[in-house]
Structure formats: structure tokens, C-alpha cells
Design an enzyme around this catalytic site. Structure first.
Site, mmCIF file in Angstrom:
data_model
loop_
_atom_site.group_PDB
_atom_site.id
_atom_site.type_symbol
_atom_site.label_atom_id
_atom_site.label_comp_id
_atom_site.label_asym_id
_atom_site.label_seq_id
_atom_site.Cartn_x
_atom_site.Cartn_y
_atom_site.Cartn_z
ATOM 1 N N HIS A 37 -5.249 23.489 7.457
ATOM 2 C CA HIS A 37 -5.271 22.044 7.740
ATOM 3 C C HIS A 37 -6.605 21.436 7.317
ATOM 4 C CE1 HIS A 37 -2.528 23.441 11.147
ATOM 5 N NE2 HIS A 37 -1.758 22.630 10.448
ATOM 6 N N GLN A 61 12.308 18.295 14.489
ATOM 7 C CA GLN A 61 12.371 19.332 13.460
ATOM 8 C C GLN A 61 12.528 20.735 14.052
ATOM 9 O OE1 GLN A 61 8.299 18.203 11.959
ATOM 10 N NE2 GLN A 61 8.149 20.375 11.507
ATOM 11 N N LYS A 149 1.815 26.480 1.836
ATOM 12 C CA LYS A 149 2.402 27.440 2.780
ATOM 13 C C LYS A 149 3.852 27.036 3.092
ATOM 14 C CE LYS A 149 2.519 29.995 6.668
ATOM 15 N NZ LYS A 149 2.946 28.958 7.578
ATOM 16 N N MET A 184 -2.617 31.611 6.820
ATOM 17 C CA MET A 184 -2.971 30.923 8.068
ATOM 18 C C MET A 184 -1.787 30.106 8.570
ATOM 19 S SD MET A 184 -6.838 30.231 8.303
ATOM 20 C CE MET A 184 -8.000 31.464 7.726
ATOM 21 N N SER A 185 -1.554 30.177 9.868
ATOM 22 C CA SER A 185 -0.449 29.443 10.489
ATOM 23 C C SER A 185 -0.772 29.284 11.965
ATOM 24 C CB SER A 185 0.844 30.256 10.348
ATOM 25 O OG SER A 185 1.823 29.778 11.253
ATOM 26 N N SER A 186 -0.412 28.134 12.513
ATOM 27 C CA SER A 186 -0.631 27.953 13.952
ATOM 28 C C SER A 186 0.162 28.996 14.732
ATOM 29 C CB SER A 186 -0.183 26.552 14.374
ATOM 30 O OG SER A 186 -0.809 25.591 13.547
HETATM 31 O O1 PAF Z 1 3.926 20.850 8.249
HETATM 32 C C1 PAF Z 1 3.896 20.345 9.399
HETATM 33 O O2 PAF Z 1 3.001 20.584 10.198
HETATM 34 C C2 PAF Z 1 5.011 19.406 9.823
HETATM 35 O O3 PAF Z 1 6.229 19.807 9.304
HETATM 36 C C3 PAF Z 1 4.736 17.929 9.496
HETATM 37 C C4 PAF Z 1 4.650 17.694 7.998
HETATM 38 C C5 PAF Z 1 3.431 17.499 10.154
HETATM 39 C C6 PAF Z 1 5.858 17.056 10.043
HETATM 40 O O4 PAF Z 1 5.986 17.187 11.408
#
Ligand code: PAF
Length: 281
Positions: A37, A61, A149, A184-186
Site C-alpha cells: 500500500h 465484496q 498483487k 505482502m498482504s493484510s
Molecule cells: O484492493 C483492495 O484493497 C480493495 O479491493 C479495494 C480496491 C480497496 C476496494 O475495496
């Protein structure tokens, strides 16, 4: 950096910047920020007069039984990191600010959204496109920044922007990896120490695939099978998909040639992780 909770307040502040002729870069995120990020925010900082970012764990989502409720959140830390990456305005709406009770309109797409993650997570991209459209309408950025990613997500957003005549440049940035290769990923925060070790098989299998292709292997089936075999050596890894597709159409290919995306989704224990490599052969 200003932290803003409402659409109206953010609109007002950004309108003021636009009236001064300032260019605006935007980084939408779901928070629990990591270096991936921050690379987007830092690039936005370099390329724009004003940088806005959002932190919103978007309920539309996530499918039933997915990790909406447990998705990692740490707003105080995110605020510190966003500030240090040069963000000017951080938008942190609550769910009912983004989706008032009578919200019944969604953005959807055919084809690109039905494969890879779209096949395993029905409705996921409809939620992504809807929230990104809403955020674009609120922020009205000149440029918006997304990470490779989520390669399918970036492709879908680029197509949506083109199809719906949104006047926004979509900038894609490479995957940021830990030193040992893990993307990297949350969601990496869900992994136990031993799962974290097992998860390395994902990036390792992709980098081995890249090496085989460099050495001349061009049979997609062969490469997929090699990735499958390597990932299967980890007992707590269960494969959701391994796909080798055209990087623009996401259609499966037999021969590795041109722009190619090798994308995988693998569950390590209960945690679903995705990773990919893009090649120009
Ligand atoms: O990639 C993400 O973190 C999410 O899919 C996004 C683009 C912020 C939409 O909620």
C-alpha cells in the site's frame, strides 16, 4: 494529514484543491497497511499535487462465510503509516456512510469477472467495482493507484474505467514481497508461524515457473502441473486455482507466448492467499 469520515466533508475539501488547479492522486485500500500500500501512496505523492487515500473494509465484496467480520483493522497504525507516506486526506467512512439503507445500485461486468477469483468468489468483483466507482465519484481523482498483487482486480478496474468513460488514469504498481518472497498482504497476519513458512511455497512455485519458462518451456499445462506438484508438497496447502491466462483477456492459453499471467489462489490452513507473475514472452 486530515482524517475524514464523511463524503460531504471530503468532497468539500477536495473541491477546494481542484479549484486551485491541483492534480489529485487516489489510493483506495481496505487498511491494515503494508509496504505494498505504501508503495502506491508514495508513487501517488510523487506524481500529484494532492494525495487522497481511503480505508474502508467494503462489505459488498465479501461473500457469505468470508472474513468480513475478522478482516484485520488497526486505524491508529494506518493513520501513522499513511501520514508518513505523504497522504494529505485519509477517508475512513463507516459502512452506513458508504451504503445508506436504500442503496440498491451496483456496477457489474461480464467475462473478466467470472474467472480466477471471480469463479471462487461469486459477486466479489461486483462489490469491488461498485465501491471503487462510488469512491471515484466522491474523490474525482486524476489518477488512481492499484497493486499487481490483485492483477485481475486492476484489469477489471481499467476496463470499467474505459467502458464507463471515467476520466481517470489507472496506475498499476508491482507486487511488493517480503525478503523471503511472500507477497505482502493484510491477510498474512492470519498465518501462524508454521503456516507462514508453508506459504512460501506459493511464491517459490511461481518463481520456479518463471525459471522454466526462461529456459524455454512453453507448455502451459506442463507449467501448471509443476506448480501444482510443488504446492502439494505442503500438507496444509490446498489449491483453489492455478491458471495460466492471456494477461489482457484472462482466457486460458496452451502455449506461453506474448503477455501472460500466471495466477494462483491457495488456502494455507484457513487463510486464502493469492499471488501471480506477469511475463512478456
Ligand atoms: O484492493 C483492495 O484493497 C480493495 O479491493 C479495494 C480496491 C480497496 C476496494 O475495496
Amino acid at each position: 494529514m486530515e482524517v475524514i469520515k464523511t463524503k460531504n466533508e471530503l468532497r468539500k475539501l477536495l473541491e477546494r484543491e481542484r479549484q486551485k488547479g491541483k492534480s489529485l492522486g487516489f489510493v483506495p485500500t481496505m487498511g491494515f497497511l503494508h509496504k505494498g500500500h505504501l508503495s502506491l501512496m508514495e508513487r501517488a505523492r510523487r506524481e500529484n499535487d494532492v494525495v487522497a487515500a481511503s480505508i474502508f473494509v467494503n462489505p459488498t465484496q465479501f461473500g457469505p462465510g468470508e472474513d468480513y467480520g475478522t478482516y484485520p483493522r488497526d486505524l491508529p497504525r494506518d493513520i501513522r503509516l499513511a501520514r508518513s507516506a505523504g497522504v494529505d486526506y485519509l477517508f475512513v467512512p463507516e459502512a452506513d456512510e458508504m451504503y445508506p439503507d436504500n442503496s440498491i445500485t451496483f456496477v457489474d461486468m461480464e467475462g473478466l469477472t467470472d474467472v480466477l477469483c471471480g469463479a471462487s468468489r461469486p459477486g466479489h468483483f461486483r462489490g469491488v467495482m461498485t465501491v471503487v466507482t462510488k469512491l471515484f465519484n466522491i474523490v474525482k481523482p486524476d489518477r488512481a493507484y492499484f497493486g499487481q498483487k490483485d492483477a485481475q482486480q486492476v484489469l477489471i478496474i481499467k476496463k470499467m474505467v474505459k467502458d464507463l468513460d471515467m476520466d481517470i488514469d489507472i496506475v498499476e504498481m508491482p507486487i511488493v514481497r517480503e525478503e523471503d518472497g511472500l507477497a505482502m498482504s493484510s491477510r498474512n497476519s492470519y498465518l501462524t508461524a508454521s503456516e507462514r513458512k508453508s506459504a512460501l511455497v506459493i511464491s517459490r512455485s511461481l518463481s520456479d515457473a518463471r525459471d522454466s519458462i526462461k529456459e524455454g518451456e512453453n507448455r502451459a499445462g506442463f507449467i501448471k502441473e509443476a506448480i501444482r506438484r510443488e504446492i502439494s508438497t505442503e500438507q496444509n496447502a490446498s489449491i483453489d486455482y492455478i491458471e495460466i491466462v492471456d494477461a489482457e483477456t484472462l482466457k486460458p492459453i496452451e502455449r506461453i507466448k506474448g503477455g501472460v499471467l500466471i495466477a494462483v489462489a491457495v488456502r494455507i490452513g484457513k487463510t486464502r492467499l493469492i499471488d501471480n507473475i506477469k511475463l512478456e514472452v
